[in-house]
Every structure is written in structure tokens, then in C-alpha cells.
Enzyme design. Structure first.
Site, short mmCIF file in Angstrom:
data_model
loop_
_atom_site.label_atom_id
_atom_site.label_comp_id
_atom_site.label_asym_id
_atom_site.label_seq_id
_atom_site.Cartn_x
_atom_site.Cartn_y
_atom_site.Cartn_z
N GLY A 94 22.79 -13.88 -75.66
CA GLY A 94 21.53 -13.32 -76.01
C GLY A 94 20.90 -13.95 -77.28
O GLY A 94 19.84 -14.38 -77.44
N PRO A 95 21.73 -13.92 -78.45
CA PRO A 95 21.36 -14.50 -79.57
C PRO A 95 21.16 -16.25 -79.44
O PRO A 95 20.66 -16.68 -80.37
CB PRO A 95 22.43 -14.32 -80.49
CG PRO A 95 23.28 -13.28 -80.12
CD PRO A 95 23.15 -13.42 -78.56
N VAL B 33 20.62 -18.31 -75.91
CA VAL B 33 19.44 -18.48 -74.83
C VAL B 33 18.43 -17.44 -74.82
O VAL B 33 17.18 -17.83 -74.67
CB VAL B 33 20.21 -18.62 -73.74
CG1 VAL B 33 19.46 -18.89 -72.34
CG2 VAL B 33 21.35 -19.66 -73.34
N GLY B 34 18.59 -16.17 -75.15
CA GLY B 34 17.76 -15.17 -75.25
C GLY B 34 16.69 -15.15 -75.95
O GLY B 34 15.63 -15.28 -75.81
N GLY C 106 23.81 -17.72 -70.48
CA GLY C 106 24.12 -17.82 -72.02
C GLY C 106 24.22 -16.42 -72.79
O GLY C 106 23.93 -15.42 -72.05
N GLU D 91 11.87 -2.81 -71.33
CA GLU D 91 12.66 -1.64 -70.55
C GLU D 91 13.79 -1.29 -71.27
O GLU D 91 14.88 -2.04 -71.20
CB GLU D 91 12.77 -1.87 -69.15
CG GLU D 91 12.98 -0.56 -68.38
CD GLU D 91 14.41 -0.04 -68.45
OE1 GLU D 91 14.92 0.71 -69.29
OE2 GLU D 91 15.18 -0.49 -67.39
N GLU E 109 22.34 7.02 -77.11
CA GLU E 109 22.89 6.37 -75.71
C GLU E 109 24.15 5.74 -75.75
O GLU E 109 24.73 5.17 -76.44
CB GLU E 109 21.83 5.24 -75.52
CG GLU E 109 21.95 5.03 -73.87
CD GLU E 109 21.06 3.88 -73.46
OE1 GLU E 109 20.41 4.14 -72.49
OE2 GLU E 109 20.82 2.97 -74.12
#
Length: 468
Positions: free
Chosen positions: A201-202, A204-205, A199, A243, A375
């Protein structure tokens, strides 16, 4: 629509929403996965909590044997899994096989051996016995750029330590995680020991990071998202391993083998189409050899053939998504706007279809430019001149990140002397190879904690002292 893997079986998501999986080389939809919900997380965490008691009490050697069997299955299926990754991520097939599949199979096997050999309860300190016990239920949130390796780097040590796991793989390139779930199922992991809820990130994470029944969360991704994970985890005072991003430098000293150094630095920048947190995206070269180095970098970049991941000779596949390509193009435009000189590549599409970006090199880059500080996550190299060694070290250390780096010099001792001054988690000395048994992780905004080897295992262990 695929299912979720919870409590030892494949189950539909409580959410009816789905996410299309797109082949970045063809821009075609190739699969569809569930957009999981907090309710799915709740069920998965419950299964992991229920399984934790028995799994943590399972002898470590038995846990190791199950992981060894899983490693064997990954090796047996390596060609099929590599084809999945080449299609899902866009990595050239040879890299998908060797780096994205066989390397994580080796990492999985290494944690199987560690489970059998690590001393979990034998250390003595005076009149005390020190025990190392599993941290509990682990939430693992992984990115798309190394979709099998990053999962293995978290799940394997957690399982070896005796933890149970709820995994949220990236929704951008999720299919390798599905292949691994199938492997764990066939290897015979008990129900609830490994669970996978896909799912966004906002959704399920964040549900994983905030869940009070998850004892530890391990996250790999952007520094911005890592801050959010850490903030949510802090509410329940759970352990956190992060990480995060990188802006790694290759420092080339005046007495180095310039040809070898530039060739290796370009390779270190372009691997996985530059979508690598430890990519050597900044090349720092002495002013006296700078023009020569720029010429060598342009020649090296020209050898990175852009093309179909399955075509022979392709060295640079597409970026993972349209959004990622747009991001990289914005950075290339920003570099030119700020005065850097584009000497290779650029924003023009090298192929009509697919999310491709040509291998790009900027010369005349000054410390503080956006492309030198942030990055980019694409095949873009910034070449920066220096005069004094102290200046080179200052430039190398002059970003918020500290994940990786490289130093080239006329002798190993000389390179090590400079490497010790770099504020970064690992440094390649004169082309030293990546070691999957050595600790991997960074300083500063590059994260907290380490992965791989014994150091990676110990991230998932609590320490208890028995005073006798």
C-alpha cells in the site's frame, strides 16, 4: 514469481522484489507475487489512459456483453476459485464458494445487465439534457478480507460505466485477483481496459492515489489508510470513494424473538472469522433479558467449530495472517484489562498450527471500552446491556463508525422505527438478508460513497448538462 497484468498481457515487475503468499491454516508459503513499484504504476496508468477513449466510446451494451461473459467464466470456474480463496484467505470452503465466489459472480452479472439497461443520456430537466459519462481512469485499491468480491464491487461498475482501471489488490491474499485477471483476459477485454499492479500500500497504493492521470480512486480498507488515500488524492482533486471500517451494532428490543436474534447476531459477527467490515460485533440487549442473551450467545459460539478450511464441519477458519492474529489477541487481552468478562473463547490457541482464534464473547461490556469502540476484525463479540430504548440507540450510534447494523423487535414496523434512528448505511430488520443490488456504504468514519447496484454504477459517472 508471478507477473503483473498490464495492457492486455502478463509482464514482469520493474521491481525484483517479491512478497510471499502464506496459507494461514498451515503457515506455509504457497506462492510469490511481485512487490510492484511506482514505475509499474506509471506504465499501467499510461495503458489505461490510452485505452480510455475507445472503451468509453464503446456502446454500453457491448461493454455489458463482455462483463456478462466474464461473469459466466467466474461461475464456470467457481470451484477452482473457491479453493484458491479457501487456501489464500483461510475461509471455510463452503463460504469460499457461496459468499466469496458465487456472490461476486452474481454482482458481476448485475453490472453487465446495468450496462445494457441504464439510461446514460436520456434524462431531461427543463430545456436541458443530462448526460452521464465515465469518470475516466480509475485506481481501485482493495483489501484482503473479501479478495474477489471487493475487486468486483469496484472494477465491474467502473468498466460498465466506460472507465478503464488500474487495480491494486491486497498483497496479503492476492490470488483471487489473479484468477479474475485471467477471466477478463479470456473474456476479451481490450488491452489497457483492465490492469493489475500488485504490491504494498505505501508504495503501489500511494502511487495510484497520487497519480495525476488517475481521475478517480476507489479504496476499501481501514479508516487510517483511507485518510491517507484521500489526502493524496486531494492534491490532484480527483474523485474519491472510500469504504472503510465499522463497529456495527445489533439492537435487540425487549419484545424480540431472543433466540433467533442472538443466533443471527452471532452469525453476523463470526462470518469470515469476524474479518468483515460490517460484522455485528456489538450486541445491545435489554437489561431484563441480558443474562439469557449472554447464555444463548455462549451456546451459539460453541457451535462454531474451528478447523481446516477444507474439513467438513468447519465453521471458523484461521485469521488471514500472524499479524492479524496478534492484533485480535491484543484486543482480547485489552478487554479483560478494562473489566469486561470473558465468557467464551479467549487467547489460547485452539490448534497448534495456523492463525486461529477461538470464537470469543465478552459480557459486562460498557460503552467506551476499547473493545466496544474499535474495530477488532476477528471473532469477538461485545455484549452491552441497556435499560431505555433511547439508551440503546445512543450506544449503537456511539462509535466513530456507521457502516451497518441490525434491529430485532416484535414487529417489522417497530424495528424499522428504531432502525431509522441509527446513523448507519444499512440495517437488517429482523434478520433481513443482505441484498447485493442495494447500496452498500457508511456514515461518519465508515466512508464516502456507495457500492453495488445503480448507486455503485453512478459513483463512476460524471454528470454533464446540455442546455438546448
Amino acid at each position: 514469481m508471478r507477473h503483473l497484468y498490464v495492457n492486455g498481457t502478463w509482464v514482469p515487475s520493474a521491481s525484483a522484489e517479491g512478497i510471499d503468499v502464506v496459507d494461514p491454516a498451515t503457515e506455509e508459503v504457497i506462492d510469490r507475487v511481485p512487490a510492484g513499484s511506482p514505475d509499474d504504476v506509471e506504465v499501467a496508468v499510461g495503458a489505461a489512459r490510452e485505452a480510455f477513449g475507445a472503451w468509453s466510446a464503446t456502446p454500453a451494451a457491448e461493454r455489458g456483453k463482455l462483463l456478462a461473459r466474464a461473469a459466466e467464466l467466474v461461475e464456470e470456474r467457481a470451484e477452482r476459485i473457491a479453493r484458491i480463496i479457501a487456501t489464500d484467505l483461510g475461509a471455510p470452503y463452503g463460504i469460499a464458494l457461496k459468499v466469496h465466489t458465487q456472490m461476486p459472480a452474481g454482482v458481476l452479472a448485475s453490472f453487465a445487465r446495468l450496462a445494457e439497461t441504464y439510461d446514460f443520456d436520456g434524462e431531461r430537466v427543463g430545456n436541458s439534457r443530462v448526460l452521464k459519462e465515465p469518470a475516466g481512469v480509475v485506481g481501485a485499491i482493495t483489501p484482503w478480507n473479501y479478495p474477489l468480491h471487493q475487486v468486483v464491487c469496484k472494477v465491474a461498475p467502473a468498466l460498465a460505466a466506460g472507465c478503464t482501471v488500474v487495480l491494486k489488490p491486497s498483497e496479503v491474499a492476492p490470488l483471487a485477483a489473479y484468477a479474475l485477471a485471467e477471466v477478463f483476459d479470456e473474456a476479451g477485454l481490450p488491452p489497457g481496459v483492465f490492469n493489475m499492479v500488485g504490491g504494498l500500500g505505501p508504495v503501489v497504493g500511494e502511487a495510484i492515489a497520487a497519480h495525476p492521470e488517475i481521475d478517480m480512486v476507489s479504496f476499501t480498507g481501514s479508516t487510517r489508510a483511507g485518510r491517507r488515500v484521500a489526502a493524496l488524492a486531494a492534491e490532484t482533486v480527483k474523485r474519491v470513494a472510500l469504504e472503510l471500517g465499522g463497529k456495527s451494532a445489533c439492537v435487540i428490543l425487549p419484545d424480540a424473538d431472543l433466540g433467533a436474534a442472538v443466533k443471527a447476531a452471532v452469525a453476523g459477527a463470526y462470518i469470515n472469522s469476524g474479518q468483515t467490515c460490517s460484522a455485528l460485533t456489538r450486541m445491545i440487549v435489554h437489561r431484563d433479558r441480558y443474562d439469557e442473551a449472554v447464555g444463548l450467545a455462549v451456546e451459539a459460539a460453541a457451535r462454531y467449530t474451528v478447523g481446516d478450511p477444507f474439513a467438513e464441519g468447519t465453521r471458523l477458519g484461521p485469521l488471514v495472517s500472524a499479524a492479524q492474529r496478534e492484533r485480535v489477541v491484543r484486543y482480547i487481552n485489552r478487554g479483560q484489562e478494562e473489566g469486561a468478562r470473558l465468557v467464551a473463547g479467549g487467547t489460547e490457541r485452539p490448534l497448534d498450527v495456523g492463525y486461529y482464534v477461538s470464537p470469543t464473547v465478552f459480557a459486562g461490556v460498557a460503552p467506551g471500552m476499547t473493545i466496544e469502540q474499535e474495530e477488532i476484525f476477528g471473532p469477538v463479540i461485545s455484549m452491552i446491556p441497556y435499560v431505555q430504548e433511547d439508551e440503546a440507540v445512543e450506544i449503537a450510534n456511539g462509535t466513530p463508525y456507521g457502516l451497518s447494523g441490525a434491529v430485532w423487535a416484535g414487529s417489522e414496523a417497530r424495528a424499522v422505527e428504531v432502525a431509522r434512528r441509527l446513523r448507519t448505511g444499512q440495517v437488517a430488520i429482523n434478520g433481513g438478508r443482505f441484498n447485493p443490488m442495494a447500496p452498500f456504504g457508511g456514515y461518519k468514519h465508515s466512508g464516502v460513497g456507495r457500492e453495488l447496484g445503480t448507486y455503485g454504477l453512478e459513483e463512476y459517472l460524471e454528470i454533464k448538462a446540455l442546455h438546448l
